[in-house]
Design an enzyme around this catalytic site. Structure first.
Site, PDB file in Angstrom:
ATOM      1  N   ASP A 247       0.857  -1.180   0.000  1.00  0.00           N
ATOM      2  CA  ASP A 247       0.000   0.000   0.000  1.00  0.00           C
ATOM      3  C   ASP A 247       0.894   1.231   0.000  1.00  0.00           C
ATOM      4  O   ASP A 247       1.666   1.450   0.946  1.00  0.00           O
ATOM      5  CB  ASP A 247      -0.918   0.003   1.222  1.00  0.00           C
ATOM      6  N   GLU A 331      -1.826  -1.298  -6.046  1.00  0.00           N
ATOM      7  CA  GLU A 331      -3.063  -0.701  -6.534  1.00  0.00           C
ATOM      8  C   GLU A 331      -2.776   0.109  -7.792  1.00  0.00           C
ATOM      9  O   GLU A 331      -1.698   0.703  -7.932  1.00  0.00           O
ATOM     10  CB  GLU A 331      -3.674   0.200  -5.458  1.00  0.00           C
ATOM     11  N   CYS A 396     -13.514  -9.796   8.195  1.00  0.00           N
ATOM     12  CA  CYS A 396     -14.821 -10.327   7.810  1.00  0.00           C
ATOM     13  C   CYS A 396     -15.267  -9.862   6.428  1.00  0.00           C
ATOM     14  O   CYS A 396     -16.353 -10.224   5.982  1.00  0.00           O
ATOM     15  CB  CYS A 396     -15.877  -9.930   8.847  1.00  0.00           C
ATOM     16  N   CYS A 412     -14.167  -1.984  12.723  1.00  0.00           N
ATOM     17  CA  CYS A 412     -15.210  -2.599  11.905  1.00  0.00           C
ATOM     18  C   CYS A 412     -16.500  -2.704  12.717  1.00  0.00           C
ATOM     19  O   CYS A 412     -16.498  -3.184  13.861  1.00  0.00           O
ATOM     20  CB  CYS A 412     -14.756  -3.974  11.437  1.00  0.00           C
ATOM     21  N   ASP A 422      -3.486   1.719   6.686  1.00  0.00           N
ATOM     22  CA  ASP A 422      -2.596   1.270   5.611  1.00  0.00           C
ATOM     23  C   ASP A 422      -2.342  -0.235   5.662  1.00  0.00           C
ATOM     24  O   ASP A 422      -2.297  -0.909   4.620  1.00  0.00           O
ATOM     25  CB  ASP A 422      -1.274   2.027   5.677  1.00  0.00           C
TER      26      ASP A 422
END
Length: 466
Positions: A247, A331, A396, A412, A422
């Site tokens: 990343d 990415e 998840c 989350c 990151d």
């Protein structure tokens, strides 16, 4: 419809030859008139070899430096003259002019009394400048670049390219990979500092000589060599390829899926006070004075230092990542879009952000990863830019709300896991990259090697994971 209109307005055949000869001053083709014209083809590399560029610094003598400066100016002049010739031919006469016509026009320019100074420069070097112009037009017609612009003396890079007929290479038998390089129109060999040897027994394909803003001369040697791939890297105790998610960011230059980070060197910030002082000093100097030239050279040397340190750090980082991992996942970043000029409210903040992105050199890092994976038999997986790597829970796989750049960690709502921004993105990138890797690997016929670059946007029917 537009293509039909262009075909109707374009002048071809005998009329085009007459316009080129009588109006544009391009002589007819004299050699091999009885042979049919063949399209120019690029030189293909030998099977099993890779093209690699080695950079060396050299220290020319006074005579060599003056001759090289004259060569740089001649290449720039020929490039601009060829650009004007091609532009005027189409605008005024609807005649298409390519490399062959500009190359014949070059012969006339060298023979003309007003531009006879071009004879002091090797014709092959000037032809290479016209090839660069033709390549610029090819990129423009393909839609990957803008219309070619004229080169300026104090803005464009001083560069000249020598093909095999434009230089002489004599390898030192006692030190294989080093030797003497003599350029066309020069009698003495260059004083090259061989920081590392070239592949022994390999004849260089092409040489490029340039001078940077700091006045340093560099020699770029293009060779074709057989690079031995690295041994495959597997997860300890299994046959699965070792993968790493990368990343790219600004808080840390690179964050991997195991949580380790590579700090952003922030070289521009480190030298910003010295740069500001030199810029103020430059502003106070009179334009055209020798003192102003001295300050400009100091600024150029400082920027050269920053560039060299940044490139060396990225080179070591990418080499380490490629050696340790079989699959590297990044990415698909649109760096050019991220660096758009700031405007409106918050433009000062956006300008600082652009400076940090430029200082991080994400584009250069991705380019290094790409060609090193090709060299050493690794696979680079480029995940789609719309993949929600940051706001998807790596535990998840629940997708949360969009996160502001200032939020560095989040929890989350589904499973309660606390994530570093990151590190969580790097884990998601690794998982998505492995999914794409196996999707491609399982579809390959037996015995077919996995491609060195897998881009999610180029896979047919590939759905971005939620």
């Amino acid at each position: 419809m537009a293509e039909a209109t262009e075909q109707e307005t374009r002048v071809i055949g005998a009329e085009a030859k007459r316009v080129k000869r009588e109006v544009l001053g391009i002589p007819d083709q004299r050699k091999h008139r009885e042979r049919a014209a063949k399209p120019l083809t690029s030189r293909a590399k030998e099977p099993g070899t890779q093209q690699r560029v080695y950079r060396y610094r050299f220290y020319p003598t006074g005579v060599q430096a003056r001759q090289l400066v004259q060569t740089f100016g001649a290449c720039r002049w020929v490039y601009n003259e060829g650009l004007v010739l091609r532009a005027n031919a189409w605008r005024d006469h609807h005649v298409s002019v390519g490399f062959a016509e500009t190359s014949r026009a070059l012969t006339g320019w060298r023979q003309a009394r007003e531009t006879s100074w071009l004879q002091a420069v090797s014709s092959t070097v000037l032809q290479q400048s016209l090839r660069h112009l033709d390549a610029a037009f090819a990129r423009f017609f393909k839609g990957t670049a803008k219309y070619p612009k004229p080169k300026r003396k104090h803005r464009s890079r001083d560069s000249a390219t020598y093909v095999r007929t434009g230089f002489r290479w004599r390898e030192d038998p006692e030190r294989p990979g080093t030797g003497l390089i003599s350029l066309a129109k020069q009698t003495e060999p260059l004083d090259v500092r061989w920081s590392r040897p070239l592949p022994a027994g390999v004849l260089p394909v092409k040489l490029t000589v340039n001078r940077d803003r700091a006045g340093r001369f560099f020699l770029y040697v293009l060779v074709e060599e057989r690079i031995t791939p690295l041994p495959a890297a597997f997860v300890p105790g299994s046959t699965a390829p070792k993968a790493v998610g990368l990343d790219l960011g600004l808080a840390a230059l690179v964050t991997t899926d195991d949580g380790s980070t590579v700090e952003h060197p922030r070289l521009l910030k480190k030298y910003e006070k010295k740069l500001a002082r030199l810029q103020k000093e430059l502003h106070r100097k009179q334009k055209g004075s020798s003192n102003r030239a001295k300050v400009r050279e100091k600024i150029a040397r400082l920027y050269a230092l920053i560039t060299d340190v940044r490139k060396d750090g990225l080179d070591q980082l990418t080499t380490r990542l490629v050696r340790e991992n079989q699959v590297l996942v990044v990415e698909d970043l649109a760096v050019a879009n991220l660096l758009r000029s700031p405007s409106g409210a918050g433009r000062r903040r956006k300008a600082k952000l652009n400076q940090s992105i430029s200082d991080a050199a994400w584009g250069q890092l991705l380019r290094m990863l790409r060609y090193k994976c090709e060299w050493y038999g690794r696979t680079l997986v480029i995940v789609d830019r719309f993949f929600p790597s940051t706001r998807r829970c790596s535990s998840c796989h629940a997708k949360g709300e969009r996160l502001d750049v200032s939020i560095r960690s989040w929890t989350c709502q589904e499973c309660g896991a606390v994530h570093d921004r990151d590190a969580n993105a790097a884990v998601n990138l690794r998982d998505e990259g492995l999914r794409l890797y196996w999707l491609v690997a399982m579809a390959l016929p037996p015995g077919r090697a996995t491609p060195t670059v897998i881009r999610a946007s180029e896979l047919p029917g590939c759905v971005v994971a939620a």
